[in-house]
Scaffold this motif. Structure first.
Motif, PDB file in Angstrom:
ATOM      1  N   PRO A  66       0.825  -1.205   0.000  1.00 16.29           N
ATOM      2  CA  PRO A  66       0.000   0.000   0.000  1.00 16.29           C
ATOM      3  C   PRO A  66       0.860   1.255   0.000  1.00 16.29           C
ATOM      4  CG  PRO A  66       0.167  -0.834   2.233  1.00 16.29           C
ATOM      5  CD  PRO A  66       0.944  -1.787   1.360  1.00 16.29           C
ATOM      6  N   MET A  67       0.348   2.301  -0.641  1.00 17.52           N
ATOM      7  CA  MET A  67       0.995   3.616  -0.606  1.00 17.52           C
ATOM      8  C   MET A  67      -0.081   4.641  -0.268  1.00 17.52           C
ATOM      9  SD  MET A  67       3.246   5.643  -3.515  1.00 17.52           S
ATOM     10  CE  MET A  67       4.788   4.816  -3.072  1.00 17.52           C
ATOM     11  N   GLY A  68       0.086   5.375   0.836  1.00 21.76           N
ATOM     12  CA  GLY A  68      -0.913   6.349   1.231  1.00 21.76           C
ATOM     13  C   GLY A  68      -0.390   7.273   2.303  1.00 21.76           C
ATOM     14  N   THR A  69      -1.182   8.281   2.626  1.00 20.98           N
ATOM     15  CA  THR A  69      -0.837   9.232   3.678  1.00 20.98           C
ATOM     16  C   THR A  69      -1.875   9.132   4.786  1.00 20.98           C
ATOM     17  OG1 THR A  69      -1.928  10.900   2.275  1.00 20.98           O
ATOM     18  CG2 THR A  69       0.479  10.894   2.325  1.00 20.98           C
ATOM     19  N   GLN A  83      -1.246  -6.862  12.337  1.00 21.06           N
ATOM     20  CA  GLN A  83      -1.849  -8.167  12.636  1.00 21.06           C
ATOM     21  C   GLN A  83      -2.167  -8.946  11.362  1.00 21.06           C
ATOM     22  OE1 GLN A  83      -5.320  -7.480  15.080  1.00 21.06           O
ATOM     23  NE2 GLN A  83      -4.173  -6.235  16.543  1.00 21.06           N
ATOM     24  N   ASN A  84      -2.403  -8.217  10.279  1.00 19.32           N
ATOM     25  CA  ASN A  84      -2.755  -8.860   9.015  1.00 19.32           C
ATOM     26  C   ASN A  84      -1.574  -8.950   8.051  1.00 19.32           C
ATOM     27  OD1 ASN A  84      -5.878  -9.406   8.826  1.00 19.32           O
ATOM     28  ND2 ASN A  84      -5.636  -7.494   9.974  1.00 19.32           N
ATOM     29  N   GLY A  85      -0.370  -8.702   8.565  1.00 15.22           N
ATOM     30  CA  GLY A  85       0.839  -8.922   7.784  1.00 15.22           C
ATOM     31  C   GLY A  85       1.077  -7.948   6.656  1.00 15.22           C
ATOM     32  N   VAL A  86       0.566  -6.723   6.783  1.00 17.46           N
ATOM     33  CA  VAL A  86       0.721  -5.735   5.725  1.00 17.46           C
ATOM     34  C   VAL A  86       2.048  -4.990   5.875  1.00 17.46           C
ATOM     35  CG1 VAL A  86      -0.220  -3.618   4.709  1.00 17.46           C
ATOM     36  CG2 VAL A  86      -1.758  -5.444   5.466  1.00 17.46           C
ATOM     37  N   ASP A  87       2.790  -4.885   4.793  1.00 14.49           N
ATOM     38  CA  ASP A  87       4.038  -4.122   4.742  1.00 14.49           C
ATOM     39  C   ASP A  87       3.682  -2.637   4.599  1.00 14.49           C
ATOM     40  OD1 ASP A  87       6.419  -2.817   3.969  1.00 14.49           O
ATOM     41  OD2 ASP A  87       7.185  -4.621   2.991  1.00 14.49           O
ATOM     42  N   MET A  88       4.055  -1.835   5.589  1.00  8.46           N
ATOM     43  CA  MET A  88       3.626  -0.428   5.618  1.00  8.46           C
ATOM     44  C   MET A  88       4.740   0.556   5.301  1.00  8.46           C
ATOM     45  SD  MET A  88       1.056  -0.523   8.912  1.00  8.46           S
ATOM     46  CE  MET A  88       2.107  -1.630   9.872  1.00  8.46           C
ATOM     47  N   ARG A  89       5.753   0.113   4.591  1.00 11.25           N
ATOM     48  CA  ARG A  89       6.903   0.981   4.333  1.00 11.25           C
ATOM     49  C   ARG A  89       6.542   2.248   3.542  1.00 11.25           C
ATOM     50  NH1 ARG A  89      10.275  -2.944   0.316  1.00 11.25           N
ATOM     51  NH2 ARG A  89       9.228  -4.539   1.610  1.00 11.25           N
ATOM     52  N   HIS A  90       5.438   2.196   2.782  1.00 13.42           N
ATOM     53  CA  HIS A  90       5.064   3.353   1.958  1.00 13.42           C
ATOM     54  C   HIS A  90       3.831   4.090   2.489  1.00 13.42           C
ATOM     55  CE1 HIS A  90       8.143   2.299  -0.833  1.00 13.42           C
ATOM     56  NE2 HIS A  90       7.593   1.130  -1.113  1.00 13.42           N
ATOM     57  N   LYS A 128       5.617   9.209  -3.972  1.00 14.29           N
ATOM     58  CA  LYS A 128       5.922   9.065  -5.390  1.00 14.29           C
ATOM     59  C   LYS A 128       5.969   7.585  -5.750  1.00 14.29           C
ATOM     60  CE  LYS A 128       6.637  13.532  -5.323  1.00 14.29           C
ATOM     61  NZ  LYS A 128       5.599  14.465  -5.830  1.00 14.29           N
ATOM     62  N   VAL A 129       5.421   7.244  -6.901  1.00 13.21           N
ATOM     63  CA  VAL A 129       5.437   5.855  -7.351  1.00 13.21           C
ATOM     64  C   VAL A 129       6.862   5.318  -7.413  1.00 13.21           C
ATOM     65  CG1 VAL A 129       4.992   4.359  -9.349  1.00 13.21           C
ATOM     66  CG2 VAL A 129       3.248   5.992  -8.579  1.00 13.21           C
ATOM     67  N   SER A 130       7.812   6.176  -7.771  1.00 14.38           N
ATOM     68  CA  SER A 130       9.212   5.750  -7.911  1.00 14.38           C
ATOM     69  C   SER A 130       9.836   5.316  -6.587  1.00 14.38           C
ATOM     70  CB  SER A 130      10.044   6.870  -8.527  1.00 14.38           C
ATOM     71  OG  SER A 130       9.992   8.040  -7.715  1.00 14.38           O
ATOM     72  N   MET A 131       9.191   5.652  -5.445  1.00 11.82           N
ATOM     73  CA  MET A 131       9.713   5.226  -4.153  1.00 11.82           C
ATOM     74  C   MET A 131       9.610   3.713  -3.970  1.00 11.82           C
ATOM     75  SD  MET A 131       8.034   8.150  -1.699  1.00 11.82           S
ATOM     76  CE  MET A 131       8.527   9.881  -1.776  1.00 11.82           C
ATOM     77  N   ASP A 143      -8.295   8.791  -3.728  1.00  6.06           N
ATOM     78  CA  ASP A 143      -7.275   9.354  -2.846  1.00  6.06           C
ATOM     79  C   ASP A 143      -7.371  10.864  -2.973  1.00  6.06           C
ATOM     80  OD1 ASP A 143      -5.162   9.340  -1.069  1.00  6.06           O
ATOM     81  OD2 ASP A 143      -3.830   8.145  -2.324  1.00  6.06           O
ATOM     82  N   GLY A 144      -6.391  11.590  -2.428  1.00  9.27           N
ATOM     83  CA  GLY A 144      -6.349  13.026  -2.651  1.00  9.27           C
ATOM     84  C   GLY A 144      -6.253  13.324  -4.141  1.00  9.27           C
ATOM     85  N   LYS A 145      -6.951  14.344  -4.595  1.00  9.84           N
ATOM     86  CA  LYS A 145      -7.034  14.618  -6.030  1.00  9.84           C
ATOM     87  C   LYS A 145      -5.664  14.771  -6.667  1.00  9.84           C
ATOM     88  CE  LYS A 145      -8.607  18.060  -9.393  1.00  9.84           C
ATOM     89  NZ  LYS A 145      -9.380  19.297  -9.630  1.00  9.84           N
ATOM     90  N   GLU A 146      -4.815  15.607  -6.113  1.00  7.13           N
ATOM     91  CA  GLU A 146      -3.512  15.856  -6.727  1.00  7.13           C
ATOM     92  C   GLU A 146      -2.669  14.589  -6.725  1.00  7.13           C
ATOM     93  OE1 GLU A 146      -0.997  17.823  -9.017  1.00  7.13           O
ATOM     94  OE2 GLU A 146      -2.933  18.614  -8.322  1.00  7.13           O
ATOM     95  N   GLY A 147      -2.766  13.822  -5.641  1.00  4.51           N
ATOM     96  CA  GLY A 147      -2.029  12.573  -5.588  1.00  4.51           C
ATOM     97  C   GLY A 147      -2.469  11.604  -6.672  1.00  4.51           C
ATOM     98  N   MET A 148      -3.778  11.497  -6.899  1.00  7.60           N
ATOM     99  CA  MET A 148      -4.283  10.605  -7.942  1.00  7.60           C
ATOM    100  C   MET A 148      -3.744  10.997  -9.312  1.00  7.60           C
ATOM    101  SD  MET A 148      -8.284  10.072  -6.850  1.00  7.60           S
ATOM    102  CE  MET A 148      -8.578   9.107  -8.306  1.00  7.60           C
TER     103      MET A 148
END
Length: 311
Positions: A66-69, A83-90, A128-131, A143-148
Motif C-alpha cells: 500500500p501507498m498512502g498518507t 496483525q494482518n501482515g501488511v508491509d507499511m513501508r510506503h 511518489k510511485v518511484s519510491m 485518494d487526494g485529487k492531486e495525488g491521484m
C-alpha cells in the motif's frame, strides 16, 4: 509479482438508518433541504479504498504494497495492518493532521449518504510511485485529487501498467484531468453510475475509450459486471448472495479480485468472476475489513458459483 496500491486510508463511521431516504426527502423541497436521519447505533471501522483493497488482496494471497498518507491518529489502524501482515513501508504519517474520516449512512434499501473529511489524504502527492521498487502493476484508487493525478502520470512514466479507479472522485476531476489520466492508464474501473458521469463529462463511449486503454470494467451491483476489451464485451455474472448485509466496501473487494487475477495472468472471464465472488463475500459481513476465508474455502466457493475450478 508485486502490485502497488495507491489509495486512501480512513476511519469509517458506519450507521444504518432503519427507514428509507426517499420517504424523508421531499423532491419539491430539495432547494431547502434540512433533514435529520436518526440512527440507533454507530460502528467505527478501518476503511479507505487503499486500506480495503490491501486487506482483500491479502486474503487472496496476492503480493501487494500500500501507498498512502495517514494522520497522527493512525496507531490503531497500524496495529490492525500489522496483525494482518501488511508491509507499511510506503505509508506516510502527516504531522498535525488526522487520518481521513468517512461517515456513511445506509438506509433499508441499501442507498447510502456519505460525508468524507479528507484529512491526511490531501497530502497523498507527497508519495511518489518511484519510491516503490520491483513493482509489476498498480492501481490508482480514490485518494487526494492531486495525488491521484500525479500517481497516474508517474506509473506511466516508469512504464508500469495500472488500473485507474477514481471512484466517487469522478465528480472532482475535470474533463481534461479525466482524459489525461485515461491516456496514462492501462485499465479503467467504474461502477455504472460513475461511468455515466464520465460519459457526460468526456463524451467518450464504451467503444471510443478503448482507443486510450486496454480494458474498461463497469460494475453493476447485483447485476454483475461488464468488461469491455478490444476483442469484445465480456459479461461477468454476479455471485448471488442470499444474506446481503452491508454493501460498503464491496467495490474495493471487487477491485482486489481484479488485481489478483492480473498478477496471476488469468483471463478476464476468470478474473472478473474472482472479483465478483470477492464482492459477494464482503456484502455478507458488516464493515469493510471484517470478512475472512481460507484459500480452500474460496476455491470451493468459486467452483460452487461458477462451475469450474480456478486451480
Amino acid at each position: 509479482m508485486t502490485a502497488l496500491i495507491c489509495g486512501s486510508f480512513a476511519y469509517d463511521h458506519l450507521m444504518a438508518y432503519p427507514g428509507r431516504f426517499r420517504e424523508d426527502i421531499l423532491p419539491d423541497q430539495i432547494h431547502i433541504l434540512n433533514v435529520c436521519f436518526v440512527v440507533p447505533e454507530l460502528r467505527r471501522e478501518f476503511g479507505g479504498c487503499g486500506g480495503n483493497i490491501i486487506y482483500n488482496t491479502g486474503l487472496l494471497g496476492a503480493d501487494c504494497l500500500p501507498m498512502g498518507t495517514v494522520g497522527v491518529d493512525f496507531d490503531a489502524y497500524r496495529r490492525w495492518l500489522q496483525q494482518n501482515g501488511v508491509d507499511m513501508r510506503h505509508l506516510r504519517v502527516i504531522d498535525g493532521v488526522y487520518t481521513a474520516q468517512c461517515f456513511i449512512t445506509t438506509d433499508s434499501d441499501n442507498n447510502q449518504i456519505t460525508t468524507f473529511q479528507v484529512g491526511a489524504m490531501a497530502y497523498s502527492q507527497q508519495n511518489k510511485v518511484s519510491m516503490a521498487q520491483d513493482i509489476s502493476l498498480g492501481i490508482v484508487a480514490p485518494d487526494g485529487k492531486e495525488g491521484m493525478l500525479q500517481h497516474a502520470q508517474q506509473f506511466a512514466e516508469v512504464g508500469i501498467p495500472f488500473i485507474f479507479d477514481p471512484g466517487q472522485n469522478v465528480t472532482v476531476l475535470s474533463r481534461d484531468e479525466l482524459l489525461d489520466s485515461f491516456q496514462y492508464a492501462t485499465w479503467l474501473v467504474f461502477n455504472d453510475y460513475e461511468w455515466q458521469l464520465v460519459e457526460g463529462k468526456t463524451g467518450l463511449t464504451h467503444t471510443s475509450v478503448l482507443e486510450r486503454v486496454d480494458s474498461l470494467i463497469i460494475t453493476r451491483g447485483g447485476s454483475g459486471s461488464v468488461i469491455h476489451t478490444g476483442a469484445g464485451q465480456i459479461d461477468i455474472p454476479p455471485a448471488h448472495s442470499e444474506h446481503a448485509i452491508d454493501p460498503t466496501g464491496c467495490g474495493d473487494a471487487y477491485r482486489a479480485g481484479l488485481i489478483y487475477g492480473l498478477l496471476q495472468g488469468l483471463d478476464w472471464e476468470t478474473t472478473g468472476r474472482i472479483a465478483s465472488l470477492m464482492g459477494k463475500i464482503k456484502v455478507e459481513v458488516r464493515g469493510t475489513q471484517n470478512h475472512r476465508f481460507a484459500q480452500q474455502e474460496f476455491t470451493d466457493l468459486f467452483k460452487q458459483h461458477f462451475g469450474y475450478s480456478i486451480l
